[in-house]
Design a protein around this motif. Structure first.
Motif, PDB file in Angstrom:
ATOM      1  N   SER A   9       1.333  -0.836   0.239  1.00 61.72           N
ATOM      2  CA  SER A   9      -0.264  -0.242  -0.241  1.00 61.72           C
ATOM      3  C   SER A   9       1.361   0.944  -0.169  1.00 61.72           C
ATOM      4  CB  SER A   9      -0.295   0.210   0.784  1.00 61.72           C
ATOM      5  OG  SER A   9       0.288   0.170   2.267  1.00 61.72           O
ATOM      6  N   THR A  11       1.484   5.363   1.850  1.00 61.93           N
ATOM      7  CA  THR A  11       1.201   6.253   2.720  1.00 61.93           C
ATOM      8  C   THR A  11       1.593   6.519   1.972  1.00 61.93           C
ATOM      9  OG1 THR A  11       1.443   3.878   3.854  1.00 61.93           O
ATOM     10  CG2 THR A  11       1.903   6.380   5.160  1.00 61.93           C
ATOM     11  N   GLU A  12      -0.088   8.121   2.852  1.00 66.62           N
ATOM     12  CA  GLU A  12       0.926   8.897   2.258  1.00 66.62           C
ATOM     13  C   GLU A  12       1.782   9.720   2.857  1.00 66.62           C
ATOM     14  OE1 GLU A  12      -1.038  11.174  -0.331  1.00 66.62           O
ATOM     15  OE2 GLU A  12      -2.235   9.833  -0.994  1.00 66.62           O
ATOM     16  N   ARG A  13       2.440  10.555   2.766  1.00 71.68           N
ATOM     17  CA  ARG A  13       3.698  11.954   3.368  1.00 71.68           C
ATOM     18  C   ARG A  13       3.077  13.202   3.103  1.00 71.68           C
ATOM     19  NH1 ARG A  13       4.508   8.656   7.249  1.00 71.68           N
ATOM     20  NH2 ARG A  13       5.549   6.649   6.186  1.00 71.68           N
ATOM     21  N   VAL A  30       3.900  10.123  -1.835  1.00 73.25           N
ATOM     22  CA  VAL A  30       3.745   9.273  -0.764  1.00 73.25           C
ATOM     23  C   VAL A  30       4.761   8.232  -0.813  1.00 73.25           C
ATOM     24  CG1 VAL A  30       1.530   8.568  -1.496  1.00 73.25           C
ATOM     25  CG2 VAL A  30       3.249   8.082  -2.799  1.00 73.25           C
ATOM     26  N   GLU A  31       4.457   6.469   0.619  1.00 81.15           N
ATOM     27  CA  GLU A  31       5.480   5.750   0.601  1.00 81.15           C
ATOM     28  C   GLU A  31       4.920   4.936  -0.409  1.00 81.15           C
ATOM     29  OE1 GLU A  31       7.834   3.746   4.305  1.00 81.15           O
ATOM     30  OE2 GLU A  31       7.566   5.961   4.119  1.00 81.15           O
TER      31      GLU A  31
END
Length: 196
Positions: A9, A11-13, A30-31
């Motif tokens: 998935s 991950t919003e940064r 994102v990550e």
């Protein structure tokens, strides 16, 4: 490949948007699988000053492009710039597609195998002693096929002391004094390169 992406998935940064009378932009960070991805889209009044790109943050802390979309593919389908444009709504689907494409690139298995510095050094030493220390040699697919047909696969063994042994089987045919009698023996050509 898409299945691999679904298992990992994003991950919003960070997210940034902005709009002026002449342009608007949307950026998402994102990550994904331990890497930082960034999608940047800018829609200008002029198509040739607009862009859409997805990038990955390298180990050297620089951005490297992974995917891009030509403005001619999306510029005409987006609103004209104005200070009132909601950039995230107008450009969000494009940034999402770019991030998905970048994730596909990162999720793809590597097409090359990396070798240790010791093995690389051993191969360099073999080539240097064979073709000269300032020589350059291109080994093409025909050379590789010839080598397989005339001696088999090269085996490379890396030792704990940093030395590398390369060996390949060789066949020797020994004829006896009896007519039509021969024996094939397998030996090995061995090269061991020790570090300095």
């Amino acid at each position: 490949m898409k299945e691999n992406m679904m298992n990992a998935s994003m991950t919003e940064r960070d997210e940034a948007t902005g709009a002026t009378a002449t342009s608007y932009h949307h950026t998402r960070v994102v990550e994904f699988v331990g890497r930082t991805l960034r999608a940047r889209v800018e829609r200008d009044c002029y198509i040739n000053q607009s862009f859409a790109v997805a990038e990955v943050l390298s180990d050297q802390m620089t951005w490297t492009s992974l995917a891009a979309d030509a403005p001619s593919n999306w510029w005409h389908g987006t609103p004209r710039p104005s200070a009132d444009v909601h950039a995230a709504s107008a450009l969000g689907p494009l940034t999402e597609r770019l991030l998905s494409r970048a994730a596909e690139v990162l999720a793809a298995p590597p097409t090359t195998q990396t070798i240790s510095p010791h093995v690389h050094g051993a191969i360099s030493a073999l080539l240097a002693t064979t073709y000269g220390f300032d020589g350059e040699k291109c080994i093409d697919p025909d050379d590789i096929m010839w080598a397989y047909r005339h001696g088999g696969a090269l085996r490379i063994l890396e030792h704990p002391d940093g030395s590398v042994t390369s060996t390949r089987p060789t066949e020797t045919t020994v004829r006896s004094s009896a007519p039509l009698a021969s024996t094939t023996a397998t030996a090995s050509a061995v090269f061991r390169i020790r570090p300095m």
